[in-house]
Design a protein around this motif. Structure first.
Motif, PDB file in Angstrom:
ATOM      1  N   VAL A 158       0.868  -1.178   0.000  1.00 16.40           N
ATOM      2  CA  VAL A 158       0.000   0.000   0.000  1.00 16.40           C
ATOM      3  C   VAL A 158       0.903   1.225   0.000  1.00 16.40           C
ATOM      4  O   VAL A 158       1.869   1.284   0.763  1.00 16.40           O
ATOM      5  CB  VAL A 158      -0.922   0.012   1.254  1.00 16.40           C
ATOM      6  N   GLY A 159       0.585   2.202  -0.835  1.00 14.17           N
ATOM      7  CA  GLY A 159       1.458   3.356  -1.009  1.00 14.17           C
ATOM      8  C   GLY A 159       1.364   4.413   0.068  1.00 14.17           C
ATOM      9  O   GLY A 159       2.272   5.218   0.227  1.00 14.17           O
ATOM     10  N   ALA A 160       0.281   4.445   0.827  1.00 18.92           N
ATOM     11  CA  ALA A 160       0.112   5.462   1.861  1.00 18.92           C
ATOM     12  C   ALA A 160      -0.800   4.915   2.941  1.00 18.92           C
ATOM     13  O   ALA A 160      -1.610   4.022   2.710  1.00 18.92           O
ATOM     14  CB  ALA A 160      -0.485   6.740   1.273  1.00 18.92           C
TER      15      ALA A 160
ATOM     16  N   LEU B 287      10.573   5.854   3.758  1.00  9.95           N
ATOM     17  CA  LEU B 287       9.453   6.331   4.566  1.00  9.95           C
ATOM     18  C   LEU B 287       9.432   7.859   4.598  1.00  9.95           C
ATOM     19  O   LEU B 287      10.475   8.502   4.745  1.00  9.95           O
ATOM     20  CB  LEU B 287       9.571   5.798   5.999  1.00  9.95           C
ATOM     21  N   ALA B 288       8.251   8.417   4.445  1.00 12.00           N
ATOM     22  CA  ALA B 288       8.065   9.866   4.575  1.00 12.00           C
ATOM     23  C   ALA B 288       6.741  10.110   5.294  1.00 12.00           C
ATOM     24  O   ALA B 288       5.847   9.262   5.276  1.00 12.00           O
ATOM     25  CB  ALA B 288       8.055  10.533   3.203  1.00 12.00           C
ATOM     26  N   VAL B 289       6.625  11.258   5.934  1.00 10.60           N
ATOM     27  CA  VAL B 289       5.411  11.638   6.652  1.00 10.60           C
ATOM     28  C   VAL B 289       5.004  13.033   6.201  1.00 10.60           C
ATOM     29  O   VAL B 289       5.840  13.922   6.063  1.00 10.60           O
ATOM     30  CB  VAL B 289       5.630  11.631   8.185  1.00 10.60           C
ATOM     31  N   ALA B 290       3.720  13.213   5.976  1.00  8.46           N
ATOM     32  CA  ALA B 290       3.195  14.518   5.571  1.00  8.46           C
ATOM     33  C   ALA B 290       1.869  14.743   6.291  1.00  8.46           C
ATOM     34  O   ALA B 290       1.183  13.785   6.654  1.00  8.46           O
ATOM     35  CB  ALA B 290       2.981  14.559   4.063  1.00  8.46           C
TER      36      ALA B 290
ATOM     37  N   THR C  22      12.422  19.069  15.420  1.00 11.27           N
ATOM     38  CA  THR C  22      12.029  19.953  14.317  1.00 11.27           C
ATOM     39  C   THR C  22      12.833  19.676  13.049  1.00 11.27           C
ATOM     40  O   THR C  22      12.376  19.976  11.954  1.00 11.27           O
ATOM     41  CB  THR C  22      12.167  21.435  14.703  1.00 11.27           C
ATOM     42  N   SER C  23      14.016  19.069  13.205  1.00 10.94           N
ATOM     43  CA  SER C  23      14.826  18.759  12.031  1.00 10.94           C
ATOM     44  C   SER C  23      14.538  17.357  11.482  1.00 10.94           C
ATOM     45  O   SER C  23      15.059  16.989  10.439  1.00 10.94           O
ATOM     46  CB  SER C  23      16.315  18.881  12.362  1.00 10.94           C
ATOM     47  N   ASP C  24      13.705  16.601  12.176  1.00  8.40           N
ATOM     48  CA  ASP C  24      13.365  15.248  11.738  1.00  8.40           C
ATOM     49  C   ASP C  24      12.156  15.324  10.810  1.00  8.40           C
ATOM     50  O   ASP C  24      11.054  15.646  11.240  1.00  8.40           O
ATOM     51  CB  ASP C  24      13.051  14.375  12.953  1.00  8.40           C
ATOM     52  N   PRO C  25      12.321  15.038   9.518  1.00 11.96           N
ATOM     53  CA  PRO C  25      11.204  15.170   8.575  1.00 11.96           C
ATOM     54  C   PRO C  25      10.034  14.243   8.891  1.00 11.96           C
ATOM     55  O   PRO C  25       8.891  14.546   8.559  1.00 11.96           O
ATOM     56  CB  PRO C  25      11.813  14.840   7.215  1.00 11.96           C
ATOM     57  N   LEU C  26      10.298  13.121   9.551  1.00  8.34           N
ATOM     58  CA  LEU C  26       9.208  12.211   9.912  1.00  8.34           C
ATOM     59  C   LEU C  26       8.339  12.817  11.014  1.00  8.34           C
ATOM     60  O   LEU C  26       7.120  12.708  10.989  1.00  8.34           O
ATOM     61  CB  LEU C  26       9.754  10.851  10.340  1.00  8.34           C
TER      62      LEU C  26
END
Length: 163
Positions: free
Chosen positions: A7-9, A28-31, A99-103
């Motif tokens: 599953v893509g998301a 892995l990315a989080v938005a 704050t510097s962690d993109p996740l």
């Protein structure tokens, strides 16, 4: 299914980051949730993990001291560094380590559109039926029927409990 790449998301919370990182690594990315067609941001539930003290403690002062120690800024940050779990300490949320962690950033951006998670026992009746409905839909089953079945199961569970 998300962790295995089928599953893509997925919509999930910061508690899932550690497992997803193990499964997906740098993929892995989080938005934050995407805006709706009307341009508004969807509301999400915001919840935190916490430490609880028993009123039956034989040493309530020590228990209070332990809770204060665990949740102070320094130790809450250390807990994040060791576990990857985002602590509910405002000063730590603003720390450069987070704050510097993109996740983590994806979750903190969504917080502004959230509301506190309701603490009602009726939610216990919702989790499994909704999990199953989402699973069925992801496997190609009819989405509306899967959701309708979940609603019926929730209603049945509530009726059986006298709610």
């Amino acid at each position: 299914m998300f962790g295995s790449g089928k599953v893509g998301a997925v919509i999930n919370g910061p508690w899932a980051i550690t497992d997803y990182k193990k499964q997906l690594g740098d993929d892995l990315a989080v938005a934050p949730l995407p805006t709706l067609e009307n341009g508004k941001h969807p509301t999400s539930f915001i919840g935190v993990k916490g430490w609880m003290l028993s009123k039956f403690s034989k040493s309530p002062e020590w228990a209070s001291d332990l809770a204060a120690f665990i949740t102070n800024q320094e130790n809450a940050l250390e807990y994040y560094k060791k576990t990857g779990q985002v602590p509910p300490v405002t000063a730590v949320l603003n720390d450069a380590a987070l704050t510097s962690d993109p996740l983590v950033k994806g979750f903190t951006e969504q917080v502004q559109f959230g509301q506190p998670f309701p603490t009602v026992p009726e939610l216990d009746y919702v989790w499994d039926p909704m999990k199953n409905a989402l699973q069925f839909a992801s496997e190609g089953k009819d989405v509306q029927k899967s959701l309708d079945d979940a609603v019926k199961q929730v209603q049945d569970k509530m009726a059986m409990s006298g709610k």
